[in-house]
Design a protein around this motif. Structure first.
Motif, short mmCIF file in Angstrom:
data_model
loop_
_atom_site.label_atom_id
_atom_site.label_comp_id
_atom_site.label_asym_id
_atom_site.label_seq_id
_atom_site.Cartn_x
_atom_site.Cartn_y
_atom_site.Cartn_z
N PHE A 175 0.83 -1.20 0.00
CA PHE A 175 0.00 0.00 0.00
C PHE A 175 0.87 1.26 0.00
N ASP A 176 1.95 1.22 0.81
CA ASP A 176 2.86 2.37 0.85
C ASP A 176 3.48 2.61 -0.52
N LEU A 177 3.86 1.53 -1.20
CA LEU A 177 4.44 1.65 -2.53
C LEU A 177 3.45 2.28 -3.50
N LEU A 178 2.20 1.83 -3.47
CA LEU A 178 1.19 2.36 -4.39
C LEU A 178 0.92 3.84 -4.12
N SER A 179 0.91 4.22 -2.84
CA SER A 179 0.64 5.62 -2.51
C SER A 179 1.75 6.54 -3.00
N VAL A 180 2.98 6.00 -3.05
CA VAL A 180 4.10 6.80 -3.57
C VAL A 180 4.09 6.81 -5.09
N ARG A 181 3.81 5.66 -5.69
CA ARG A 181 3.88 5.54 -7.14
C ARG A 181 2.74 6.27 -7.84
N TYR A 182 1.58 6.34 -7.20
CA TYR A 182 0.42 6.99 -7.81
C TYR A 182 -0.08 8.10 -6.90
N PRO A 183 0.57 9.26 -6.92
CA PRO A 183 0.27 10.33 -5.96
C PRO A 183 -0.84 11.28 -6.39
N SER A 184 -1.72 10.86 -7.30
CA SER A 184 -2.88 11.67 -7.70
C SER A 184 -2.47 13.03 -8.26
N LYS A 185 -1.48 13.03 -9.14
CA LYS A 185 -1.03 14.28 -9.75
C LYS A 185 -1.72 14.56 -11.08
N ASN A 186 -1.85 13.53 -11.91
CA ASN A 186 -2.45 13.71 -13.22
C ASN A 186 -3.94 13.42 -13.13
N LEU A 187 -4.76 14.47 -13.28
CA LEU A 187 -6.20 14.32 -13.09
C LEU A 187 -6.97 14.17 -14.40
N GLU A 188 -6.29 14.25 -15.53
CA GLU A 188 -6.98 14.15 -16.81
C GLU A 188 -7.50 12.72 -17.01
N GLY A 189 -8.81 12.58 -17.00
CA GLY A 189 -9.42 11.26 -17.18
C GLY A 189 -9.34 10.39 -15.95
N ALA A 190 -8.95 10.96 -14.80
CA ALA A 190 -8.76 10.16 -13.58
C ALA A 190 -10.07 9.98 -12.84
N ARG A 191 -10.17 8.89 -12.10
CA ARG A 191 -11.26 8.61 -11.19
C ARG A 191 -10.69 8.18 -9.85
N ILE A 192 -11.48 8.19 -8.81
CA ILE A 192 -11.03 7.72 -7.51
C ILE A 192 -11.34 6.24 -7.39
N PHE A 193 -10.30 5.44 -7.17
CA PHE A 193 -10.45 4.00 -7.00
C PHE A 193 -10.19 3.64 -5.54
N GLN A 194 -10.83 2.59 -5.08
CA GLN A 194 -10.59 2.06 -3.74
C GLN A 194 -10.19 0.61 -3.85
#
Length: 296
Positions: free
Chosen positions: A246-265
């Protein structure tokens, strides 16, 4: 009017080359005279194209060149240590060396990220609350009540109730200038003490949502199953591996690019599906003579 990008934060990256590219764009937006060439000369390197070649992977930063780059970046001591480990992590080909530097990066980022949520019950009583908080951390968005409602397909009344819960936890505020809601902290840590009624309720509702998502289109959900045989010690290590994942994913995908993005859980369930395994005594196969005696 062109919106300037925010200053890149080193702990949002798991590849130092991408950080160097982001650092270049950040400075170029603020000064038209800034270039890879001037930056390279500022670091004292002879070749004006050195940093540009490093940023696209044609050359590597060596142990002798890292200090000069760090001096130009003017990072804090912790961020500089993260950068040094990130360089080693990116270059490492030995899995054990790569794992060592990744663990150092996790250690440093954990010390810098995550404000503990005090009122866990209030924050988790609605499973959509953490999602709304994540939305509020995305600074390029103007998070009005109507925008939040339409994004999560909920009523404006529920949006207001969620915002009031987040505000009561001291994690967001209403910005008068933009007439929108903003988060006070980007990263949160939810206490995971066993027996937390709020946490159990949150996971229960998340599992119900996951069941409902089985029939969703494949571009909106992903399900997978892994079966393992674990003893108690391995089970505890597997849980730690999940936390590090989980820590790795939070670093790798820091919600910077919002074009076409959605919130996933993502929900990961590690559960025992059998009783404790016990070795059976080997089955004794009768000899032919004994079979003959048993069947005259």
């Amino acid at each position: 009017m062109t919106t300037l990008s925010g200053k890149p934060q080193i702990m949002d990256f798991v590849d130092y080359r991408q950080f160097l590219q982001a650092w270049y764009r950040y400075n170029k937006e603020r000064s038209s005279t800034f270039s890879f060439g001037t930056w390279t000369l500022q670091c004292g390197f002879k070749s004006r194209s050195f940093l540009q070649q490093v940023s696209i992977g044609k050359r590597n930063l060596g142990a002798d060149s890292v200090p000069a780059v760090l001096q130009s970046l003017k990072l804090s001591q912790v961020d500089a240590e993260y950068f040094e480990n990130l360089v080693e992590y990116t270059h490492a080909t030995n899995i054990k060396v790569k794992e060592f530097h990744f663990q150092q990066m996790l250690r440093l980022s954990k010390n810098q990220r995550g404000k503990k949520v005090g009122d866990v019950f209030n924050f988790l009583r609605n499973p959509k609350t953490p999602r709304v908080h994540l939305l509020l951390t995305l600074k390029s968005l103007v998070c009005t009540v109507s925008y939040i409602a339409s994004t999560f397909q909920i009523t404006q009344k529920e949006s207001v109730e969620i915002l009031e819960s987040i505000e009561a936890c001291g994690l967001c505020y209403f910005d008068e200038e933009s007439q929108s809601w903003k988060a006070t902290d980007q990263h949160l840590e939810i206490p995971t003490e066993l027996g937390s009624v709020a946490l159990l309720g949150f996971h229960n509702r998340s599992l119900i949502e996951a069941q409902d998502a089985i029939s969703w289109p494949v571009n909106n959900r992903h399900f997978g199953t892994l079966l393992m045989t674990l003893d108690d010690g391995e089970y505890q290590r597997a849980k730690r591996d999940v936390e590090e994942f989980f820590d790795l994913l939070s670093v790798r995908y820091p919600s910077k690019n919002l074009e076409g993005a959605r919130i996933f859980q993502m929900n990961i369930n590690l559960i025992a599906t059998s009783d404790v395994l016990k070795e059976n005594p080997p089955v004794q196969i009768p000899s032919e003579s004994k079979l003959a005696e048993a069947n005259p």
